[in-house]
Design an enzyme around this catalytic site. Structure first.
Site, PDB file in Angstrom:
ATOM      1  N   ARG B 190       3.000  15.716 -25.687  1.00 34.74           N
ATOM      2  CA  ARG B 190       4.438  15.808 -25.456  1.00 34.74           C
ATOM      3  C   ARG B 190       4.825  17.251 -25.199  1.00 34.74           C
ATOM      4  NH1 ARG B 190       4.482  11.299 -24.109  1.00 34.74           N
ATOM      5  NH2 ARG B 190       4.704   9.499 -25.484  1.00 34.74           N
ATOM      6  N   GLU B 219      10.771  16.107 -18.244  1.00 35.99           N
ATOM      7  CA  GLU B 219       9.911  15.813 -17.097  1.00 35.99           C
ATOM      8  C   GLU B 219      10.733  15.112 -16.034  1.00 35.99           C
ATOM      9  OE1 GLU B 219       6.553  13.622 -18.531  1.00 35.99           O
ATOM     10  OE2 GLU B 219       5.674  15.367 -19.477  1.00 35.99           O
ATOM     11  N   HIS B 238       1.955  15.015 -15.845  1.00 41.21           N
ATOM     12  CA  HIS B 238       1.762  13.940 -16.826  1.00 41.21           C
ATOM     13  C   HIS B 238       0.845  12.878 -16.205  1.00 41.21           C
ATOM     14  CE1 HIS B 238       3.642  12.606 -20.770  1.00 41.21           C
ATOM     15  NE2 HIS B 238       2.633  11.789 -20.558  1.00 41.21           N
TER      16      HIS B 238
END
Lengths: 290, 290
Positions: B190, B219, B238
């Protein structure tokens, strides 16, 4: 006593250092940092009264290089790097090692070290070895003549064996034609193990799709070789042994073997004249000796 | 029954699919492809009569990504690629994983999978886990409050834990100042686990020297973030869960869990309301859910 370090070989000073050793009347023992002494450099040094030992201290570097190179070919991080330069948030999916089959041609120290790491990723490893027997480090061991029948199973083929004494390519047109489409080939051994013309034809049909080449014949690779610009070819300059940890490892081995020599004990990995090739090669290739 | 696949999340369709699920009166069960449901997406879906299960089917992808990214940072293959473009035969030495120490913060499925692979390379792995106990997959397990005293030992620090419920950074200025100079940081968890301003100051003193970041807060990473252009920062969007093998794995899990649901058996990795965060975040971050 003399130590032929990887640095000397990388710097292209192998032949000159070899000349010095050959001219030294007091030379009793040469420790090479290389595992494969199947290059002509060593033969003139192995005279009566002189002993030569090989080393496996580059094994770790080479095994790490192989895994790093295959993971890179599978994950294509350069696409993320390109997106990063553009401040762009762009996904791509990637191939996984999990569940792949590897054939490791030559199951000595380097082959075993590659297998250990690949298996930790969930790969199945088939070792190719001249002598029969079992091997806890491989899921299966096969003989060299079974390679052509089995190579079609392999997602990754790693060459980690000495050059053929007659200079024959292990990966010739016939074996390449039996490779799995889309597979990856890694050569961290000897350039002479691959028929380059046949490889170029194989690449055009994705057999293999990617060739990770760290060894060539001759070396350095000629500036006009079609390998340089081929999109499926990843080239490194016989550099897979270049891990920084090798300096300390080879120094320790030199000290240990020196103690053995002085004590009159057997020297591990001592090379005999019959292990060394007779034919000569252009001096440039000496640079590539491991 | 519904399956929240990584593809939906990657495509930024998580919130829209979440809305559809929330509006579906007949929804009884949602299987997420993600391991960490500590993002606000899932909370409104967890109503009476609705069950949500997490998945560890991205674990393999993420572990392979971590090893690939660290090997790349250590070996710098882009230097070979640059030389290849110039048809140049240029060596460079590289760092080895052998003998390195890794601290893996969060020792669940992902942490263990990273550790298994790193240990096959000869790394020593210290896991950080809330609950005490022993763990054959780690050389040592420590509690989170010991991190600051031990982080200086780590050549590689991997973040693989959920976000802090209060949003606190685990890698704050104080912890970053205790990192080993020259070390490598990997965040596949995270973005909120890292204080980015403190990280940028840390990078300027090589604590860490390299930050491999696959998670950000929010994000997508803002286009004007200083992280994009920092020479010590490697950014991926990610994307570490993007291994192709996950498609089959998550489909198999969905079928297995569906059979369990129909048979009235317990569902593994079922999430309770108290596991889910209360606070909201901008919708863009939902794209990042694993």
């Amino acid at each position: 006593m003399a130590l032929m370090s990887t640095d000397l070989l990388y710097a292209g000073e192998g032949p000159r250092f070899g000349d010095i050793c050959a001219a030294a009347p007091s030379l009793r023992w040469l420790q090479s940092a290389a595992a494969g002494l199947d290059v002509p450099l060593y033969r003139p040094l192995l005279k009566p009264g002189v002993r030569i030992t090989a080393s496996h201290e580059n094994t770790i570097s080479i095994a790490e290089y192989v895994l790093g190179a295959v993971l890179r070919a599978y994950q294509q991080p350069e696409r993320f790097a390109d997106a990063q330069r553009r401040h762009a948030w762009e996904h791509h999916e990637f191939e996984e090692l999990m569940g792949t089959t590897w054939i490791v041609v030559g199951f000595g120290a380097i082959g075993r070290a590659v297998a250990q790491r690949a298996r930790a990723f969930g790969a199945r490893v088939i070792g190719v070895r001249r002598s029969a027997g079992t091997e806890p480090g491989a899921d299966e061991l096969i003989a060299p003549d079974a390679l052509i029948a089995r190579i079609g199973e392999a997602d990754v083929v790693v060459l980690a064996r000495p050059g053929d004494p007659q200079g024959r390519a292990v990966l010739d047109a016939e074996v390449l034609a039996a490779m799995k489409p889309g597979s990856t080939l890694v050569n961290v051994a000897r350039g002479s193990l691959i028929d380059v013309d046949a490889l170029l034809r194989g690449l055009s049909r994705s057999q293999p799709a990617t060739a990770i080449l760290d060894a060539f014949d001759p070396e350095p690779l000629e500036a006009d070789s079609p390998l340089w610009d081929h999109p499926g070819v990843i080239i490194s300059p016989h550099a897979s042994a270049g891990g920084l940890g090798r300096h300390e490892r080879i120094a320790r081995l030199f000290i240990t073997n020196l103690s053995r020599l002085v004590a009159g004990e057997p020297l591990p990995d001592e090379i005999a004249l019959e292990d060394l090739p007779v034919v000569g090669r252009p001096p440039a290739q000496f640079q590539a000796s491991r």
